[in-house]
Design a protein around this motif. Structure first.
Motif, mmCIF file in Angstrom:
data_model
loop_
_atom_site.group_PDB
_atom_site.id
_atom_site.type_symbol
_atom_site.label_atom_id
_atom_site.label_comp_id
_atom_site.label_asym_id
_atom_site.label_seq_id
_atom_site.Cartn_x
_atom_site.Cartn_y
_atom_site.Cartn_z
ATOM 1 N N ILE A 248 0.869 -1.167 0.000
ATOM 2 C CA ILE A 248 0.000 0.000 0.000
ATOM 3 C C ILE A 248 0.907 1.218 0.000
ATOM 4 N N GLY A 249 0.759 2.043 -1.028
ATOM 5 C CA GLY A 249 1.636 3.192 -1.179
ATOM 6 C C GLY A 249 0.917 4.504 -0.939
ATOM 7 N N THR A 250 1.644 5.480 -0.444
ATOM 8 C CA THR A 250 1.158 6.849 -0.314
ATOM 9 C C THR A 250 2.256 7.764 -0.841
ATOM 10 N N ARG A 251 1.895 8.628 -1.767
ATOM 11 C CA ARG A 251 2.885 9.526 -2.354
ATOM 12 C C ARG A 251 2.280 10.911 -2.511
ATOM 13 N N THR A 252 2.974 11.924 -2.030
ATOM 14 C CA THR A 252 2.514 13.307 -2.142
ATOM 15 C C THR A 252 3.580 14.119 -2.851
ATOM 16 N N ILE A 253 3.160 14.889 -3.855
ATOM 17 C CA ILE A 253 4.063 15.761 -4.597
ATOM 18 C C ILE A 253 3.496 17.173 -4.608
ATOM 19 N N GLU A 254 4.343 18.138 -4.935
ATOM 20 C CA GLU A 254 3.868 19.488 -5.230
ATOM 21 C C GLU A 254 4.701 20.036 -6.374
ATOM 22 N N ALA A 255 4.100 20.942 -7.146
ATOM 23 C CA ALA A 255 4.789 21.515 -8.297
ATOM 24 C C ALA A 255 6.014 22.287 -7.820
ATOM 25 N N ALA A 256 7.085 22.242 -8.600
ATOM 26 C CA ALA A 256 8.306 22.946 -8.246
ATOM 27 C C ALA A 256 8.119 24.456 -8.248
ATOM 28 N N ALA A 257 7.163 24.935 -9.022
ATOM 29 C CA ALA A 257 6.788 26.348 -9.041
ATOM 30 C C ALA A 257 5.265 26.423 -9.066
#
Length: 562
Positions: free
Chosen positions: A119-128
């Motif tokens: 079970i995976g959880t991944r959070t990203i945000e834009a570099a700009a």
């Protein structure tokens, strides 16, 4: 009467304050000295390696598909099932022309599921920052999984900051307190215990001054201003919502030292669980304000998020033990606090962060670490009684309730509390994890867990619930913590009947892995071999005293290091 700082149990269950049991010591001639806690052994460090039988599938994605007014700088999260670690690829962002948009990873973990796969959880945000009013897509496993539109708002925008009068006994019902008020903060704890009896108050104050020297003598250099900060954050779908928090800042006392906010450290306190209608930290009516007052008196800004479902958002469900939501909402609060001081005082707060929490707040504290590390330098992590391994906390108890032998997690647990906690966490997963939850298949008319559900759980048939538990477990996942300046102290009474102490033993062992970087990691001292604690445990009529007994020592140690 304000609830105690030490009432930090899971939702809808409120044990008596630790401080009410300290009266035992006031009735005996000697309390004895403090001593070290017993050493515990970690359980098996990893869940057995699962069979790769689960196809790539999505449990949740944020922003959800077709959201039309998310933030310009949204956090983007996926929770998924995978047949093996890394098998389903990364989460990526595209613009409307299908061009890749640079993004950075905020948090990433894959949890080995004993029922198969990961079970995976991944959070990203834009570099700009993304363009306002523009269309973007999230892609995962070679598929577009969400197409959303940005609005014009940014996460962490300040909605309002209003004065909030403190509502604790022995302290002024005011939004501004002086140095003397802060230095007398222990009297407020004593009066909460005494419930109007002056003789008992004097006895309690004497005991507390002996056992909690740092709370008893804060040595405040400043006064404090108390306020409620409302700010913009997101729900699990990615929709903007307004949340609230307690804000306590240093204030110059008459003739005292001027306040300089530039470079000032920030303390983040995470609350324990409570129901939606109870006082929130932002109300000024909970004793969460006590460490906040001491922090302000020592020249640090203190904030404590209500989190979704409490305070200004009490009409919404709480994200109880939902790691990604708690973390994102805390990160947004930190941005809002910085923005407020920049706008109001033309001051840039410092990068140093000190974090603490108990019970649910301990889980919130550890869950927030990767997010807050992006906002500053974490110096101190103090957490107590946390259900860090959410899966094994419920797994051991559910099997024991069904008649199995108790494992290391269930050995001391009072199973009478399990139905309420199970309902609370299922309701939370339903609201924020896309978990299909039908209470009639789990609980009978009296709220007890049905034997049929326990049998299905034992036989491995309750797969979706297990996935949700694993997605929010912090011990056996693959998240890497890079906090080289952070001193970590985790507290837990070894015979805690509400949240298994094995959580802390295993969390400490996991954090000691060489893949992480910390300045230090140690178990906090609950002084459970002291004569005082032995008397409290022996004579208290509450079965939950063992869950609250460490918090006083934790807070005293924490404020002593500010």
């Amino acid at each position: 009467m304000a609830p105690s700082l030490f009432e930090l149990s899971p939702m809808r269950f409120h044990p008596p304050s630790l401080l009410s049991t300290l009266a035992v010591c006031a009735l005996v001639a000697a309390c004895g000295g403090r001593s070290s806690d017993p050493v515990a052994t970690p359980s098996s460090t990893l869940i057995p390696v699962p069979d790769p039988t689960v196809a790539c599938s999505i449990l949740r994605v944020t922003p959800d598909n077709a959201i039309k007014q998310t933030f310009v700088d949204p956090l983007m999260t996926i929770v998924y099932a995978a047949p093996s670690a890394g098998a389903c690829g990364d989460l990526t962002l595209q613009d409307s022309s299908r061009s890749a948009v640079a993004a950075t990873v905020v948090a990433s973990s894959e949890w080995p599921n004993p029922q198969g796969g990961y079970i995976g959880t991944r959070t990203i945000e834009a570099a700009a920052a993304l363009n306002p009013a523009a269309i973007y897509s999230l892609r995962w496993n070679d598929k577009t999984i969400s197409t959303f539109k940005t609005g014009t708002e940014r996460r962490g925008a300040v909605v309002s900051v209003t004065e909030q009068a403190l509502q604790l006994p022995s302290l002024p019902d005011a939004a501004h307190l002086g140095q003397g008020d802060i230095n007398d903060v222990l009297d407020s704890l004593a009066e909460l215990m005494a419930k109007g009896n002056d003789i008992k108050k004097a006895l309690f104050a004497t005991v507390l001054r002996h056992e909690l020297p740092n709370i008893a003598r804060p040595d405040a250099r400043f006064g404090a201003s108390i306020g409620k900060l409302a700010y913009r954050s997101a729900d699990a779908r990615g929709n903007p919502v307004t949340l609230s928090a307690l804000l306590i800042a240093p204030e110059q006392s008459p003739g005292g030292t001027p306040v300089e906010f530039n470079g000032m450290p920030i303390v983040v306190g995470q609350r324990g669980s409570t129901d939606n209608n109870s006082d929130a930290p932002s109300s000024g009516a909970t004793t969460m304000a006590i460490p906040g007052l001491i922090a302000a008196g020592k020249g640090q800004v203190f904030v404590a998020p209500d989190l979704i479902g409490l305070g200004d958002s009490k009409a919404l469900p709480q994200a109880y033990l939902v790691a990604a939501d708690t973390a994102g909402q805390t990160q947004d609060l930190l941005r809002a606090v910085r923005a407020h001081f920049q706008e109001q005082y033309r001051s840039t707060l410092g990068m140093d962060l000190r974090l603490f929490g108990g019970s649910q707040g301990a889980h919130s504290t550890i869950a927030s670490l990767p997010y807050l590390a992006r906002e500053g330098t974490v110096r101190v992590v103090s957490a107590s009684q946390g259900p860090y391994d959410v899966y094994r906390t419920f797994h051991g108890a559910l099997l024991a309730l069904g008649g199995a032998a108790r494992d290391a997690y269930a050995i001391n647990e009072n199973l009478d509390f399990l139905p309420g906690r199970t309902r609370d966490v299922m309701t939370s997963f339903q609201a924020y994890g896309n978990y299909a939850f039908d209470a009639k298949t789990v609980f009978d008319a009296d709220g007890k867990i049905l034997p049929s559900f326990l049998a299905d759980y034992k036989d491995g048939k309750v797969k979706d619930f297990v996935r949700q538990l694993g997605a929010n477990s912090l011990v056996t996942g693959s998240q890497v913590y890079d906090l080289p300046q952070a001193q970590v102290q985790l507290y837990h009474f070894s015979a805690d009947t509400l949240v298994p102490a094995q959580n802390t033993v295993d969390m400490l062992a996991a954090l000691a892995d060489r893949k992480h970087r910390f300045a230090s990691i140690q178990r906090g001292n609950c002084h459970e071999n002291s004569e005082l604690v032995k008397l409290i445990v022996r004579l208290s009529k509450s079965s939950t005293t063992t869950h609250t007994i460490c918090v006083a020592f934790q807070i005293d140690d924490f404020v002593g290091g500010l």
